[in-house]
Design an enzyme around this catalytic site. Structure first.
Site, PDB file in Angstrom:
ATOM      1  N   GLU A   1       5.044 -12.259   6.023  1.00 54.31           N
ATOM      2  CA  GLU A   1       6.480 -12.014   5.952  1.00 54.31           C
ATOM      3  C   GLU A   1       6.898 -10.935   6.953  1.00 54.31           C
ATOM      4  OE1 GLU A   1       9.794 -11.404   2.389  1.00 54.31           O
ATOM      5  OE2 GLU A   1       7.678 -10.969   1.999  1.00 54.31           O
TER       6      GLU A   1
ATOM      7  N   LYS B   1      15.186 -16.602   3.356  1.00 56.41           N
ATOM      8  CA  LYS B   1      14.654 -16.371   2.017  1.00 56.41           C
ATOM      9  C   LYS B   1      15.759 -16.568   0.983  1.00 56.41           C
ATOM     10  CE  LYS B   1      11.501 -13.153  -0.321  1.00 56.41           C
ATOM     11  NZ  LYS B   1      10.737 -11.878  -0.167  1.00 56.41           N
TER      12      LYS B   1
ATOM     13  N   CYS C   1       7.063 -15.176  -0.314  1.00 59.25           N
ATOM     14  CA  CYS C   1       6.649 -14.087  -1.203  1.00 59.25           C
ATOM     15  C   CYS C   1       7.192 -14.229  -2.618  1.00 59.25           C
ATOM     16  CB  CYS C   1       7.047 -12.732  -0.594  1.00 59.25           C
ATOM     17  SG  CYS C   1       6.114 -11.344  -1.296  1.00 59.25           S
TER      18      CYS C   1
ATOM     19  N   SER D   1     -12.184  21.236  -5.193  1.00 59.24           N
ATOM     20  CA  SER D   1     -12.289  22.195  -6.292  1.00 59.24           C
ATOM     21  C   SER D   1     -13.542  22.005  -7.136  1.00 59.24           C
ATOM     22  CB  SER D   1     -11.054  22.064  -7.192  1.00 59.24           C
ATOM     23  OG  SER D   1     -11.086  20.833  -7.882  1.00 59.24           O
TER      24      SER D   1
ATOM     25  N   ASP E   1     -10.587  15.046  -9.715  1.00 55.05           N
ATOM     26  CA  ASP E   1      -9.546  14.563  -8.810  1.00 55.05           C
ATOM     27  C   ASP E   1      -9.903  14.772  -7.342  1.00 55.05           C
ATOM     28  OD1 ASP E   1      -8.059  13.789 -11.007  1.00 55.05           O
ATOM     29  OD2 ASP E   1      -6.951  15.671 -11.105  1.00 55.05           O
TER      30      ASP E   1
END
Length: 733
Positions: free
Chosen positions: A45, A114, A175, A356, A360
């Site tokens: 697209e 579209k 899509c 750290s 995470d």
């Protein structure tokens, strides 16, 4: 016999407004398709300009340059003798449409706009485009002069039409039209269209690929047909990553599959299929339902065949089983590919991450390591584009990566920023992981900077704030935590800008953030601390999924240092230690567990729950663990935290989009950032329900189950919250 067709679809790593690069990749895909004998090539697209142009779609330049690229394509010798299907924006009668342009041998065959827009979640197509609402209607489109000069055509068909070749009929979807309950392929199939095509810009989310595959299969299992699916790949210039998965299906079976994650900028999938298989499938199973619509599809005829007269020797593609990546594999691959696109296109020399020693930041480090693994595999596999980009990033035209750990040392810097509140455990965990992945690692002590800033405050005010354990107030305690977090952000950017310079190397580094989606949801981070970065690969991923990902990395990459990281409780380490041990934990600070936050996040965003409806759902979901009063307390606590800290979402680091409950208000979560944090009406509705609820207790009696009022069900005491006194920033390292 003239019944077998070879078709090509592709995944392209396009980039918004990169018209030169986009043109080059489109031409390369057509060249590959022709080399494999394809007579039809489908692209993603808006591939000419890039899907992520956003408000650049308003600019006439975007339309002009798209037509200039189209001209280059139409007049190129590469595009001869193959039907090319490309995507671009087009203005018709002063209305902007998202279109497919089909051309063959320097002639435009048709333009198909579209009809059904993607306008939810991360998509805003209605902001820039209008849907074509005239079903089965076609108008004349007057071509611009730069196209007329090449094609010799003044007008071409524009609208809801299909392409009729000498041997078959091809219909277009785009899509979101595949995801719609009234997909165009349904009516097209009933009108005899045999080949359906879908050009997409479908982004990656965890656990989403199976939906896409099932939709493609179901599009042809009901009424038969061939389905080609093309998709973008890579970072188009924003938060989402398009994950490819080009495919070909026939009569409900997948027969060709493209990669979901890949560093190849151009991937072409071809399949040879027998049109008679479609006709016999329909003849046996669908004949009673194949009816002529009152208004048939407008057919644009072209004197061209997709098949040849001597195709009996051609083998056809057979059904395959789709391999789906696990969520852990998706986290390892998707954000890694996104990071690589961002790094090479930003023309920076690598990444810097404050490491750290927690889940995470360790997850972010592992994703960079995974990126290095992919790069080495691509180079070993002969990908010259990746090798060229790697050499440019490291600044060495003769460099060739031999091992992910060695490459990591060139492009990845990690630093542990210790304070007097940091423990030896987290320091050693960070160093151990850095050694295993091979990053250039530094230990930086921030105490001197923190004391300097507090000294300035003391000179001006005559006062020195204290932590709560030393007799300080809540406000002092919070401010002392936040100053540490913000100093880390300043130092991260300083070392990112000058770290390579200090080592005698050119270039700068991109700062990586490492706040997960659950922490962003509650605002459990300090505004402008080291969660403020250039990009964040885990900002759309839950803590639960990140822990599973690290377990995967232990096995996949033999990163044994992660074992200790996983077993340690998440902590910000911003308050003083107790006897040298951590006394502060994330979940205690937040008042909610990470698993609870994932549930709440999905209810808030996906199920569109406010406080009251969330309470009504959770009293059933959590009935085995919590009483209604306890559920009410957690719901109210979440919405207080959410609304108090919502302002932070206006500054959140651009994050890889991986979860549909992301709170990023810049693109995805359009809610205000100034709330009445008391939620008086909503919370009162919750409180009014608690006395009415009863807790079921199974009683061993002849009558079976009886119901008794639970002793925990008394209405909770009101807890008024002064919005002005709410903490401006909740700390998080």
């Amino acid at each position: 016999m003239g019944r077998k067709v070879t078709l090509a679809t592709c995944s392209l790593n396009q980039w918004a407004l990169d018209f030169d690069g986009n043109l080059e990749r489109i031409l390369k895909s057509i060249e590959i398709a022709k080399a494999h004998g394809a007579k039809y090539r489908l692209g993603p697209e808006l591939e000419i300009c890039g899907y992520g142009c956003a408000d650049h779609f308003y600019e006439s330049d975007t339309l002009l340059h798209s037509f200039q690229v189209l001209r280059k394509l139409v007049e190129s010798p590469i595009t001869q003798d193959i039907i090319c299907d490309v995507g671009m924006p087009i203005m018709h009668h002063n209305v902007r449409y998202n279109c497919r342009v089909l051309f063959l041998n320097s002639k435009i065959l048709l333009i198909r706009p579209k009809m059904l827009m993607a306008n939810s979640g991360v998509y805003r197509e209605m902001r820039w485009f209008s849907p074509w609402k005239q079903s089965r209607q076609v108008e004349e489109y007057f071509l611009p002069r730069i196209i007329q000069e090449v094609t010799g055509q003044d007008t071409v068909p524009f609208g809801d039409c299909v392409l009729s070749t000498k041997d078959t009929c091809i219909g277009t979807e785009m899509c979101a039209e595949l995801w719609n309950p009234n997909s165009p392929h349904i009516q097209m199939g009933l009108d005899g269209v045999e080949i359906f095509t879908n050009s997409s810009a479908s982004h990656h989310e965890l656990r989403k690929a199976d939906q896409r595959v099932n939709l493609v299969k179901s599009a042809t299992i009901k009424s038969g047909g061939i389905y080609l699916y093309a998709n973008l790949r890579g970072c188009d210039g924003d938060r989402v990553y398009y994950d490819g998965c080009a495919m070909v299906a026939i009569n409900g079976d997948i027969v060709a599959q493209g990669a979901q994650f890949s560093l190849n900028d151009v991937e072409v999938i071809t399949a040879t299929l027998d049109l008679e298989d479609v006709r016999s499938y329909r003849g046996e199973l669908c004949q009673p339902n194949m009816v002529i619509e009152p208004k048939r599809c407008h057919r644009v005829k072209v004197d061209f065949s997709l098949s040849s007269g001597d195709d009996i020797h051609l083998p056809t593609h057979q059904p395959i089983t789709w391999h789906f990546n696990s969520p852990e594999e998706e986290i390892s691959l998707g954000p890694a590919c996104w990071l690589w696109d961002y790094l090479r296109r930003s023309e920076q020399a690598g990444f810097l991450l404050p490491l750290s020693g927690g889940v995470d930041s360790s997850s972010t480090a592992c994703i960079v390591h995974s990126m290095c693994v992919l790069l080495c595999q691509a180079v070993e596999g002969g990908n010259s584009q990746v090798l060229e980009d790697v050499r440019r990033v490291v600044g060495d035209d003769s460099y060739r990566p031999e091992h992910p750990r060695e490459l990591c040392g060139h492009i990845f810097t990690t630093c542990y920023m210790a304070s007097e509140n940091s423990s030896e455990d987290t320091c050693s965990r960070a160093k151990g992981l850095a050694n295993q992945i091979g990053s250039t690692h530094m230990n930086i002590n921030i105490d001197m900077a923190v004391k300097g800033i507090l000294g300035i405050f003391s000179v001006v005010t005559g006062r020195w704030p204290q932590f709560r354990v030393n007799g300080g107030s809540h406000r002092e305690n919070l401010a002392l935590q936040n100053v540490q977090a913000r100093v880390r952000m300043v130092l991260a950017y300083l070392f990112a800008q000058l770290g390579l310079w200090a080592r005698g190397k050119p270039g700068g580094l991109l700062v990586l953030g490492s706040a997960n989606v659950d922490e962003s949801l509650t605002g459990y981070f300090t505004k402008y601390d080291c969660s403020s970065a250039d990009i964040n690969p885990i900002g759309g991923i839950s803590k639960t999924d990140l822990k599973s990902f690290l377990l995967y990395c232990v096995e996949q990459f033999q990163l044994t240092a992660l074992t200790g990281i996983l077993s340690a409780p998440p902590t910000a380490e911003l308050e003083p230690l107790t006897d040298g041990q951590v006394s502060q934990t994330d979940e205690a600070d937040m008042g909610l567990t990470y698993s609870e936050l994932s549930v709440i996040g999905r209810l808030r965003k996906i199920s569109k729950c406010g406080p009251f409806s969330m309470f009504c759902k959770l009293i059933h979901t959590w009935k085995d663990a919590l009483s209604p009063a306890e559920v009410a307390q957690k719901v109210k606590h979440f919405f207080r935290m959410y609304s108090v800290n919502r302002h932070k979402m206006t500054t959140v680091t651009p994050s890889y989009h991986a979860e549909s409950y992301s709170p990023d208000d810049n693109r995805f979560d359009l809610r205000p950032f100034l709330y009445n944090t008391r939620w008086t009406w909503q919370f009162r509705c919750i409180d009014n329900q608690i006395p009415l609820l009863r807790v079921p207790l199974l009683v061993a009696a002849a009558g079976g189950m009886t119901w008794q009022a639970g002793v925990k069900d008394a209405p909770p005491r009101a807890e008024p919250l002064n919005a002005l006194m709410a903490p401006h920033n909740t700390p998080k390292q």
